[in-house]
Design an enzyme around this catalytic site. Structure first.
Site, mmCIF file in Angstrom:
data_model
loop_
_atom_site.group_PDB
_atom_site.id
_atom_site.type_symbol
_atom_site.label_atom_id
_atom_site.label_comp_id
_atom_site.label_asym_id
_atom_site.label_seq_id
_atom_site.Cartn_x
_atom_site.Cartn_y
_atom_site.Cartn_z
ATOM 1 N N SER A 33 0.822 -1.213 0.000
ATOM 2 C CA SER A 33 0.000 0.000 0.000
ATOM 3 C C SER A 33 0.858 1.266 0.000
ATOM 4 O O SER A 33 0.335 2.374 0.028
ATOM 5 C CB SER A 33 -0.942 0.006 1.215
ATOM 6 O OG SER A 33 -0.226 -0.171 2.408
ATOM 7 N N ASN A 120 -2.391 -2.595 13.200
ATOM 8 C CA ASN A 120 -3.857 -2.478 13.152
ATOM 9 C C ASN A 120 -4.361 -1.250 13.901
ATOM 10 O O ASN A 120 -5.201 -0.502 13.390
ATOM 11 C CB ASN A 120 -4.500 -3.750 13.721
ATOM 12 C CG ASN A 120 -4.147 -4.973 12.903
ATOM 13 O OD1 ASN A 120 -3.540 -4.849 11.843
ATOM 14 N ND2 ASN A 120 -4.505 -6.155 13.385
ATOM 15 N N THR A 165 -39.942 25.013 -11.318
ATOM 16 C CA THR A 165 -40.082 23.621 -10.894
ATOM 17 C C THR A 165 -40.153 22.841 -12.195
ATOM 18 O O THR A 165 -40.673 23.350 -13.198
ATOM 19 C CB THR A 165 -41.351 23.353 -10.046
ATOM 20 O OG1 THR A 165 -42.495 23.583 -10.881
ATOM 21 C CG2 THR A 165 -41.441 24.269 -8.830
ATOM 22 N N HIS A 166 -39.595 21.647 -12.202
ATOM 23 C CA HIS A 166 -39.497 20.827 -13.427
ATOM 24 C C HIS A 166 -38.772 21.594 -14.545
ATOM 25 O O HIS A 166 -39.019 21.342 -15.724
ATOM 26 C CB HIS A 166 -40.875 20.377 -13.950
ATOM 27 C CG HIS A 166 -41.741 19.759 -12.905
ATOM 28 N ND1 HIS A 166 -41.883 18.409 -12.745
ATOM 29 C CD2 HIS A 166 -42.532 20.321 -11.941
ATOM 30 C CE1 HIS A 166 -42.715 18.143 -11.747
ATOM 31 N NE2 HIS A 166 -43.117 19.293 -11.234
ATOM 32 N N SER A 287 -12.952 27.340 -27.007
ATOM 33 C CA SER A 287 -12.995 26.127 -27.809
ATOM 34 C C SER A 287 -11.767 26.115 -28.713
ATOM 35 O O SER A 287 -11.314 27.162 -29.168
ATOM 36 C CB SER A 287 -14.270 26.124 -28.656
ATOM 37 O OG SER A 287 -14.090 25.342 -29.809
ATOM 38 N N LYS A 293 -16.592 30.703 -28.665
ATOM 39 C CA LYS A 293 -17.097 29.967 -27.499
ATOM 40 C C LYS A 293 -16.484 30.406 -26.179
ATOM 41 O O LYS A 293 -15.316 30.736 -26.105
ATOM 42 C CB LYS A 293 -16.808 28.453 -27.658
ATOM 43 C CG LYS A 293 -17.624 27.741 -28.706
ATOM 44 C CD LYS A 293 -19.104 27.603 -28.381
ATOM 45 C CE LYS A 293 -19.382 26.746 -27.170
ATOM 46 N NZ LYS A 293 -19.018 25.335 -27.393
ATOM 47 N N ASN A 295 -16.788 28.523 -22.491
ATOM 48 C CA ASN A 295 -17.395 27.346 -21.864
ATOM 49 C C ASN A 295 -17.279 27.380 -20.335
ATOM 50 O O ASN A 295 -16.221 27.700 -19.801
ATOM 51 C CB ASN A 295 -16.724 26.073 -22.390
ATOM 52 C CG ASN A 295 -16.879 25.930 -23.895
ATOM 53 O OD1 ASN A 295 -17.893 26.314 -24.457
ATOM 54 N ND2 ASN A 295 -15.850 25.403 -24.540
ATOM 55 N N GLU A 300 -19.332 22.587 -15.159
ATOM 56 C CA GLU A 300 -19.574 21.249 -15.712
ATOM 57 C C GLU A 300 -18.849 20.186 -14.891
ATOM 58 O O GLU A 300 -19.379 19.112 -14.624
ATOM 59 C CB GLU A 300 -19.092 21.187 -17.167
ATOM 60 C CG GLU A 300 -19.897 22.054 -18.120
ATOM 61 C CD GLU A 300 -19.224 22.139 -19.490
ATOM 62 O OE1 GLU A 300 -18.380 23.040 -19.685
ATOM 63 O OE2 GLU A 300 -19.521 21.308 -20.351
ATOM 64 N N TYR A 327 -9.499 -6.704 12.319
ATOM 65 C CA TYR A 327 -8.842 -6.165 11.129
ATOM 66 C C TYR A 327 -8.834 -7.222 10.038
ATOM 67 O O TYR A 327 -8.584 -8.405 10.281
ATOM 68 C CB TYR A 327 -7.390 -5.745 11.449
ATOM 69 C CG TYR A 327 -6.667 -5.250 10.202
ATOM 70 C CD1 TYR A 327 -6.836 -3.950 9.746
ATOM 71 C CD2 TYR A 327 -5.863 -6.111 9.456
ATOM 72 C CE1 TYR A 327 -6.220 -3.506 8.584
ATOM 73 C CE2 TYR A 327 -5.240 -5.682 8.295
ATOM 74 C CZ TYR A 327 -5.427 -4.379 7.860
ATOM 75 O OH TYR A 327 -4.822 -3.950 6.715
ATOM 76 N N GLN A 332 -7.567 -2.172 3.951
ATOM 77 C CA GLN A 332 -6.533 -1.347 3.305
ATOM 78 C C GLN A 332 -7.134 -0.566 2.131
ATOM 79 O O GLN A 332 -6.611 0.469 1.726
ATOM 80 C CB GLN A 332 -5.400 -2.257 2.828
ATOM 81 C CG GLN A 332 -4.286 -1.552 2.117
ATOM 82 C CD GLN A 332 -3.061 -2.435 1.957
ATOM 83 O OE1 GLN A 332 -2.332 -2.666 2.910
ATOM 84 N NE2 GLN A 332 -2.845 -2.964 0.773
ATOM 85 N N LYS A 335 -8.234 3.493 1.861
ATOM 86 C CA LYS A 335 -7.397 4.688 1.659
ATOM 87 C C LYS A 335 -7.613 5.411 0.344
ATOM 88 O O LYS A 335 -7.817 6.626 0.310
ATOM 89 C CB LYS A 335 -5.932 4.322 1.824
ATOM 90 C CG LYS A 335 -5.627 4.090 3.263
ATOM 91 C CD LYS A 335 -4.334 3.414 3.510
ATOM 92 C CE LYS A 335 -4.422 2.774 4.867
ATOM 93 N NZ LYS A 335 -5.439 1.684 4.949
#
Ligand code: ARG
Length: 470
Positions: A33, A120, A165-166, A287, A293, A295, A300, A327, A332, A335
């Protein structure tokens, strides 16, 4: 990370005399690890220092041994910070690597560092310390973003916009009100991270491999040295427990989901179709093909990162579920999920904060959406209710008025009093007054509503919430 070839050095052999064969290279690749847990080094050094102090206080090692261990740990710390620490091929994990180096520096006394300790309880302690630090960072990051939202809300108090809404225009709201909705999400995130701090307040160290240790240790001393409020009550639970990692990941997943909703709205709002806001150039890209463009990449990416963090949460639940005590090597796997979640979340919080502070809103575009007369339909129905019509009936009447306007291709304000009277004799001049967005906005005087009075009140509540620390 620097690696050196130690195949000819004595440290290249296994740590245990139990085995005759060297470990298979593929086993090593799966089992080691060190490639990721090197990030636990600062916590491992701090706990080793406290552990050595405790061993000497309890007469388990001499004060000369403690000093030698402390000096070696200090040198290791220096080597790690100036980049001269060399990881060896044989270092399975950060705990073995640091102990190896301490022993190289201090000689055989280095072998005393692991007295009354197991990897441990050691790894559980490192993980608790890592979670504590990163829960604190996320807490501060959420609070900082909430403050930025508060500033933006304060600057756009009386800016009407359409509420949705929606994703269909629903009712006019003030921009500050909408921005404050995100603030409360971030305040809850901050509080969730504060709860995670509570979940890491008990020290696992001193539990040994699982059953406790054969020495008269002072766990309370180590706890105090490392900033824990107390010691974990049950050694078996202490080495098995990864709840605090799950708690952090759950808080992080929820926070990232909030950022993704904020990101999604900024993507929509910065489109030409909406045109509600513009992100500053520092937080946008162009772009490679289309020169015109701009962006909203940050927004995003905020939208896209959330499932990655939620994925880490689900993955660790998968690792932990059904695991027998205590343990197991499976653990492990905690992590990489935790580290990537913390890296991702901290970066997203910082980027969201910077981008949001840079946003400029377009008052005209927002106001033009808010002045859509159909957004007053509920207010007209409520006017009928105040005149004694049951709400459901009022809803039907106004639905009919809206349908007539749509069928005739006119605005509601273009309907004549006679046409209105066909739907209900109660639809009088007030009908036309209600079509202005400010009428609708200022009537929403219920607690938490969008009227200026309530939004100002909410601003104060938000300030108080941010001033209170948990
Ligand atoms: N690298 C291990 C982990 O991250 C450390 C604990 C190893 N314990 C053991 N009994 N093999 O979980």
């Amino acid at each position: 990370m620097s690696l050196r070839d130690t195949s000819s050095s004595p440290t290249a052999s296994r740590a245990s005399a139990r085995f005759t064969e060297p470990q298979h290279a593929v086993f090593r690749r799966l089992n080691d690890s060190i490639g990721f847990d090197w990030r636990l080094a600062p916590y491992d050094i701090a706990q080793s220092r406290a552990h050595a102090s405790m061993l000497a206080r309890q007469g388990i090692v001499s004060s000369e041994d403690r000093d030698a261990l402390h000096q070696a740990l200090e040198q290791v710390e220096r080597e790690l910070s100036d980049g001269s620490f060399l990881f060896a091929q044989d270092d399975e994990d950060i705990h073995m690597a640091l102990e190896r180096r301490v022993t190289e520096i201090a000689g055989p006394v280095g072998g005393k560092l692991h007295t009354g300790r197991s990897r441990n309880d050691q790894v559980a302690t490192d993980m608790a310390m890592y979670v504590r630090e990163h829960a604190q960072r996320a807490l501060e990051g959420s609070a900082s973003l909430a403050r930025t939202l508060l500033d933006q809300a304060r600057g756009h108090l009386d800016w009407p916009m359409p509420g949705y809404t929606h994703l269909q225009r629903a009712q006019p709201i003030y921009l500050a009100h909408h921005l404050l909705a995100y603030l409360w999400m971030l305040v809850r995130d901050r509080d969730r991270f504060a709860d995670v701090l509570g979940a890491v307040s008990r020290l696992p160290l001193g539990s040994g491999a699982l059953a406790g240790v054969n020495f008269d240790t002072d766990r309370g001393f180590v706890a105090a040295e490392l900033g824990f409020a107390g010691v974990a009550e049950n050694s078996i639970d202490a080495v098995s427990n990864r709840d605090f990692v799950l708690d952090y990941l759950a808080a992080a997943a929820t926070c990232a989901t909030h950022l993704s909703r904020l990101g999604a709205e900024i993507v929509l709002w910065s489109s030409q179709e909406f045109g509600f806001l513009e992100v500053s150039d520092a937080w946008a890209s162009g772009s490679s093909l289309m020169p015109q463009k701009k962006n909203p990449d940050v927004a995003e990416l905020l939208r896209a990162k959330a499932p990655r963090i939620a994925g880490h949460l689900v993955a660790l639940h998968g690792v932990m579920h059904g695991l027998p005590l205590t343990y197991n090597k499976d653990m492990q796997e905690d992590k990489e999920h935790l580290f990537d979640a913390a890296d991702t979340l901290e970066l997203c919080l910082e980027a969201a904060d910077g981008m949001l502070a840079s946003v400029t809103f377009n008052r005209e575009r927002l106001a033009s959406g808010a002045s859509d007369e159909f957004l007053s339909a509920t207010d007209i129905a409520d006017m009928l209710v105040r005149r004694g019509v049951p709400f459901r009936e009022a809803h039907t009447i106004v639905g009919g008025v809206v349908r007539s306007a749509i069928e005739q291709g006119t605005l509601l304000s273009e309907l004549t009093p006679q046409e209105l009277a066909e739907h209900s004799p109660l639809l009088d001049e007030e009908f036309y007054a209600l079509l202005k967005p400010t009428e609708s906005l200022e009537q929403k005087r219920s607690e938490g509503g969008t009227s200026s009075l309530r939004v100002r009140e909410q601003l104060e509540q938000a300030e108080a919430a941010l001033a209170s620390s948990r």
